[in-house]
Design a protein around this motif. Structure first.
Motif: not given
Ligand code: MG
Length: 377
Positions: A269-270, A228, A265-266, A226, A262, A276-277
């Motif tokens: 998800y990845g 950001d 978190t991403d 992730g 973030h 993604d968020i």
């Protein structure tokens, strides 16, 4: 109520090939017997693990010293080996599970089923109903078809109440092929619980390949990254990895702009391949305005869990000249660990400057990059 597990590993098992008895051959970094032992040791219902060894193996380095195990020497027959194991269980034991060391794919669920059936029966054992047609053959020819109705393939662990099993063993002929036969000869009732097709007993060299493939299929690992960035604007603090840090400016964003959280978190998800968020919490949706970013992190962890994964470890790097991250690293690990249900020693938060180069070097904003590994149990 205490339950002991006896792992019978005293056989020589030469049909499986190799230089060592099958229970001591390696499967994905551990011996066959060690895989079985680990499952029983990790089960909360098992209070003692008894390992029955061949006399030649007692002084060897073959058997694992962890988990903690009561080690005994087996006898000339399977029944004699089980009896040696029974003699070594703690006096307070009320139930025993007896398991073949050559069945490395035993599961917690299978043990649970046997233990549950012991609530209402003197004995219980897993088995799989026979689905293939059964033939009787002679001289290479089929000479009869056996009715398969009511036939099962027996597995282990076989579970019993200790006192009646001890009595059954002292009355046994020594010729029984398993403990269910011993128990039945003494008149004990033995319940059949659903077995598991994967709970195979390694017998031939091909069985090693089969079990290894199943182990590989059962274990899944996913890696995600992730990245950001949030820009600075007016304010007096920043949120980074769940910690509020006083600062001359604040990071701007739709939520609390926690750039580190973030990125983590991403990364989750990845790893899941689930967007993604921005996709799960659209910036166009006013309900997420000023939202605390742990909401996003907790959502990603829950999504991973619903897909059968848990977070194995996290590595997050914050890229900024200021504020200083070092004094807050431990707090960041603890806070993110609490939201993720993860020990903080599985979380890394580190920081780097960019040597005054680029947007982070000019202190126009803060960037974060994170890597996460997800694993199945
Ligand atoms: Mg962001």
């Amino acid at each position: 109520m205490t339950t002991a597990a006896i792992i019978v590993a005293a056989g020589r098992g030469t049909r499986a090939g190799g230089d060592l008895p099958k229970q001591w051959q390696m499967l994905r970094g551990q011996s066959v017997a060690a895989h079985a032992m680990a499952c029983f040791a990790a089960h909360p219902g098992i209070s003692q693990l008894v390992l029955v060894l061949h006399p030649d193996d007692v002084d060897s380095t073959l058997w694992p010293r962890e988990p903690e195990t009561t080690v005994v020497t087996g006898g000339a027959t399977r029944a004699a080996s089980v009896q040696a194991g029974l003699a070594a269980v703690d006096p307070a034991t009320t139930k025993v599970l007896i398991h073949d060391a050559a069945r490395p794919l035993v599961t917690t669920e299978l043990i649970d089923r046997v233990l549950a059936a012991l609530e209402t029966h003197q004995g219980a054992a897993p088995a799989v109903a026979v689905s293939d047609t059964l033939w009787h053959g002679a001289d290479g020819l089929v000479d009869a078809v056996q009715d398969r109705v009511g036939l099962y393939r027996a597995q282990t662990p076989q579970g019993f109440h200790l006192v009646p099993l001890l009595a059954a063993h002292s009355a046994s002929t020594g010729q029984e092929t398993d403990d269910v036969a011993v128990a039945r000869a003494a008149g004990l009732d033995v319940a059949i619980v659903p077995g598991d097709e994967d709970n195979v007993k390694i017998t031939t060299p091909e069985d090693f390949d089969r079990v290894e493939k199943r182990m590989r299929a059962a274990m899944d690992m996913r890696v995600g990254n992730g990245y950001d960035v949030h820009r600075f604007g007016p304010g007096d603090h920043v949120w980074l990895c769940g910690v509020q840090i006083p600062h001359a400016r604040s990071l701007q964003g739709h939520s609390d702009a926690d750039v580190g959280m973030h990125a983590v978190t991403d990364a989750i998800y990845g790893a899941l391949g689930k967007g993604d968020i921005g996709q799960h919490f659209p910036p166009s949706d006013p309900q997420w305005k000023g939202a605390a970013s742990h909401i996003f992190l907790e959502h990603a962890v829950a999504l991973a869990k619903s897909e059968g994964f848990s977070v194995n470890n996290v590595d997050c790097t914050l890229v900024c000249e200021h504020p200083k991250i070092g004094p807050h690293q431990d707090a960041m690990k603890a806070v993110m660990g609490a939201y993720m249900g993860l020990e903080s020693d599985r979380i890394s938060v580190k920081a780097t400057t960019s040597e005054k180069l680029g947007f982070t070097g000019r202190e126009e904003g803060i960037a974060a990059i994170a890597t996460v590994m997800l694993v199945t149990p």
